[in-house]
Design an enzyme around this catalytic site. Structure first.
Site, PDB file in Angstrom:
ATOM      1  N   HIS A   1       0.864  -1.165  -0.017  1.00 32.62           N
ATOM      2  CA  HIS A   1       0.020  -0.011   0.115  1.00 32.62           C
ATOM      3  C   HIS A   1       0.928   1.105   0.029  1.00 32.62           C
ATOM      4  O   HIS A   1       0.276   2.305  -0.223  1.00 32.62           O
ATOM      5  CB  HIS A   1      -1.068   0.039   1.208  1.00 32.62           C
ATOM      6  CG  HIS A   1      -0.230   0.056   2.516  1.00 32.62           C
ATOM      7  ND1 HIS A   1       0.442  -0.954   3.063  1.00 32.62           N
ATOM      8  CD2 HIS A   1      -0.251   1.188   3.350  1.00 32.62           C
ATOM      9  CE1 HIS A   1       0.964  -0.650   4.149  1.00 32.62           C
ATOM     10  NE2 HIS A   1       0.486   0.916   4.397  1.00 32.62           N
ATOM     11  N   ARG A   2       2.174   0.984   0.514  1.00 34.85           N
ATOM     12  CA  ARG A   2       3.397   2.001   0.237  1.00 34.85           C
ATOM     13  C   ARG A   2       4.618   1.414  -0.331  1.00 34.85           C
ATOM     14  O   ARG A   2       4.611   0.164   0.189  1.00 34.85           O
ATOM     15  CB  ARG A   2       3.217   2.922   1.746  1.00 34.85           C
ATOM     16  CG  ARG A   2       2.323   3.510   2.585  1.00 34.85           C
ATOM     17  CD  ARG A   2       2.656   5.124   2.273  1.00 34.85           C
ATOM     18  NE  ARG A   2       1.313   5.775   2.391  1.00 34.85           N
ATOM     19  CZ  ARG A   2       0.934   6.179   3.351  1.00 34.85           C
ATOM     20  NH1 ARG A   2       1.295   5.793   4.512  1.00 34.85           N
ATOM     21  NH2 ARG A   2      -0.248   6.997   3.518  1.00 34.85           N
TER      22      ARG A   2
ATOM     23  N   LYS B   1       9.594  -2.571   2.965  1.00 38.85           N
ATOM     24  CA  LYS B   1      10.799  -2.743   3.420  1.00 38.85           C
ATOM     25  C   LYS B   1      10.706  -3.751   4.719  1.00 38.85           C
ATOM     26  O   LYS B   1       9.965  -4.115   5.168  1.00 38.85           O
ATOM     27  CB  LYS B   1      10.603  -1.280   4.353  1.00 38.85           C
ATOM     28  CG  LYS B   1      11.997  -0.812   5.220  1.00 38.85           C
ATOM     29  CD  LYS B   1      13.035  -0.056   4.031  1.00 38.85           C
ATOM     30  CE  LYS B   1      14.258  -0.030   4.623  1.00 38.85           C
ATOM     31  NZ  LYS B   1      15.228  -1.131   5.180  1.00 38.85           N
TER      32      LYS B   1
ATOM     33  N   LYS C   1      10.198  -9.080   4.081  1.00 36.97           N
ATOM     34  CA  LYS C   1      11.311  -9.474   5.000  1.00 36.97           C
ATOM     35  C   LYS C   1      12.055 -10.654   4.181  1.00 36.97           C
ATOM     36  O   LYS C   1      11.447 -11.280   3.252  1.00 36.97           O
ATOM     37  CB  LYS C   1      10.605 -10.222   6.273  1.00 36.97           C
ATOM     38  CG  LYS C   1      11.728 -10.287   7.250  1.00 36.97           C
ATOM     39  CD  LYS C   1      11.747  -9.216   8.052  1.00 36.97           C
ATOM     40  CE  LYS C   1      12.723  -9.597   9.283  1.00 36.97           C
ATOM     41  NZ  LYS C   1      12.566  -8.456  10.252  1.00 36.97           N
TER      42      LYS C   1
HETATM   43  N1  GLU Z   1      15.224  -5.967  10.603  1.00 40.14           N
HETATM   44  C1  GLU Z   1      14.853  -4.898  11.394  1.00 40.14           C
HETATM   45  C2  GLU Z   1      13.363  -5.035  11.853  1.00 40.14           C
HETATM   46  O1  GLU Z   1      13.021  -6.079  12.163  1.00 40.14           O
HETATM   47  C3  GLU Z   1      14.887  -3.384  10.450  1.00 40.14           C
HETATM   48  C4  GLU Z   1      14.041  -3.426   9.231  1.00 40.14           C
HETATM   49  C5  GLU Z   1      14.563  -2.282   8.272  1.00 40.14           C
HETATM   50  O2  GLU Z   1      15.227  -1.375   8.872  1.00 40.14           O
HETATM   51  O3  GLU Z   1      14.096  -2.115   7.184  1.00 40.14           O
HETATM   52  O4  GLU Z   1      12.903  -4.212  12.237  1.00 40.14           O
END
Ligand code: GLU
Length: 456
Positions: A51-52, A56, A92
């Site tokens: 949605h964005r 990440k 992830k």
């Molecule tokens: N692996 C980290 C988390 O679980 C950081 C993720 C990130 O900075 O994109 O939040």
């Protein structure tokens, strides 16, 4: 946990299912020739929500990682980003590997190959999917991945933004390494600014002298423990590690324990505390704050009833299982949930990504200008008062903000604002049973608004 919270958010029919679903997951198996032998590695990258964009989230290197875990961790990223108002979807990655079994050259070979596999299918890109460190990876791996992306896309001027958590010399940002630990500290400080919430957990006063047990002195745990003990007076009475736990009611020196751990690979034999071989039993010891900062599923139905901590702060992702969560709640234990507590990492990743896209370090333009302005104020003050200001007061006016100061200020502000939002939700409706449910409800509401306004 999602299902419990979604009931408290008004949504158009079906939207909750879309928010909950993992949008896509890519599995790859690839060969790497190591010492003349071909080894096959298995990895995943899941995109929970778009949605964005970019989506990440970290890439985890662990011997036991699997697709379900990667999907669940991607979902946590979606909610985490929404809670701290970081404009990303959730993603992830995971690679089945025990990184301790390989040397740096081999890890570079493996990482670059994994990165190529992901990048060529659109699972790494500054605009759609940006990895970061997680368990078993760090700045070094992020640098290799970003460089691999650059080789595949040499004309992408923003190639450096293909990962976050890079070394500062490779486009990283100051304060990213310790960001998750800092975020944990800021979250706890904010909690203790609300006496009503502190009382709710059966505690009182501030952080000073609170007895804390920490599980895991990795990147998150080490920094959280060090900041809380050095700067807030928290007494770390136990450290639980892979090979057992070390306990000292008078408080442990975190740097000293960490040094020992680095050198000997465990806590057995550390002389400044009592050693216990069964580390998980120490989770059940009496304390004020329990800070799990290692793996998921550490507090389960099997030990939840014996946990004595009145306050659990989830620095790790998913350390308390769903059923254990219910048991703890029934006993009045307050849990500050992972999707809020450990969001400091991705928050500073966001700052790094912005820095990369703007191609300039924060503070570079304005620092000396701020100093000059401060200098002028000091001079005016001194002439009005007809006396010189003491050096520390002068400094308060004349120090311009460095990148690290700005990162800390942005992170602190983010953690405070997010806590207040969750808290407001929690106290606004009688039926919301706990902070976790409130946090999920806040996240779901924000994501749904985004979908509704954007259209499907
Ligand atoms: N692996 C980290 C988390 O679980 C950081 C993720 C990130 O900075 O994109 O939040």
């Amino acid at each position: 946990m999602f299902d419990r919270a979604v009931k408290f958010v008004e949504l158009p029919e079906g939207l909750g299912d879309q928010i909950k679903a993992c949008n896509s997951v890519f599995q790859v198996q690839f060969p790497v020739k190591l010492n003349g032998r071909i080894e096959i590695f298995t990895g995943w990258r899941a995109v929970h929500s778009e949605h964005r964009l970019p989506a990440k989230g970290g890439i985890r290197y662990a011997p036991k990682v699997n697709q379900e875990e990667v999907e669940a961790l991607a979902a946590l990223m979606t909610y985490k980003c929404a809670i701290v108002d970081v404009p990303y979807g959730g993603s992830k990655g995971g690679l089945v590997i025990d990184p301790r079994k390989y040397n740096a050259d081999q890890l570079e070979q493996i990482t670059r190959r994994f990165a190529r596999e992901l990048a060529k299918r659109g699972y790494i890109s500054p605009s759609t999917n940006v990895p970061a460190p997680d368990m078993g990876t760090g700045p070094r791996e992020m640098s290799w991945i970003a460089d691999t992306y650059k080789h595949l896309h040499p004309t992408d001027i923003n190639h450096i933004a293909a990962t976050t958590g890079k070394p500062v010399s490779q486009g990283g940002i100051r304060g990213r390494v310790e960001a998750t630990g800092r975020g944990v500290q800021y979250a706890l400080r904010e909690f203790f600014r609300h006496p009503e919430d502190v009382r709710h957990a059966g505690l009182e006063g501030d952080l000073d002298e609170k007895r804390m047990i920490i599980q895991g002195l990795g990147n998150v745990g080490y920094h959280a423990a060090r900041f809380l003990s050095d700067e807030d007076g928290v007494k770390v009475i136990a450290v639980i590690e892979r090979d057992g736990a070390v306990v000292n009611e008078r408080g442990l020196d975190i740097d000293d324990v960490a040094r020992f751990l680095r050198h000997f690979g465990g806590v057995r034999g550390y002389s400044e505390g009592r050693y216990f071989e069964n580390g998980t039993e120490i989770l059940e010891m009496e304390c004020d704050i329990l800070l799990p900062a290692a793996l998921e599923s550490q507090i389960t139905v099997y030990n939840a009833d014996r946990i004595k901590a009145p306050l659990i702060v989830e620095a790790a992702n998913g350390p308390v299982t769903y059923l254990a969560d219910a048991k703890l709640r029934d006993r009045g234990v307050v849990i500050l949930p992972d999707i809020y507590v450990n969001a400091g990492g991705v928050t500073v990743s966001y700052f790094e990504w912005i820095k990369n896209l703007s191609h300039i370090r924060f503070g570079r333009l304005e620092r000396r200008y701020e100093e000059l302005k401060g200098q002028q104020i000091v001079e005016i003050l001194e002439s009005l008062l007809n006396k010189k200001l003491p050096t520390y007061e002068r400094k308060a006016f004349t120090d311009g903000a460095r990148e690290l100061d700005l990162v800390r200020s942005g992170l602190d502000d983010t953690m405070r604002a997010a806590y207040r939002e969750i808290r407001e939700k929690f106290y606004s409706r009688e039926e919301i049973p706990d902070f976790r449910t409130a946090a999920y409800a806040v996240a779901i509401k924000k994501i749904s608004t985004s979908y509704i306004e954007m259209g499907i």
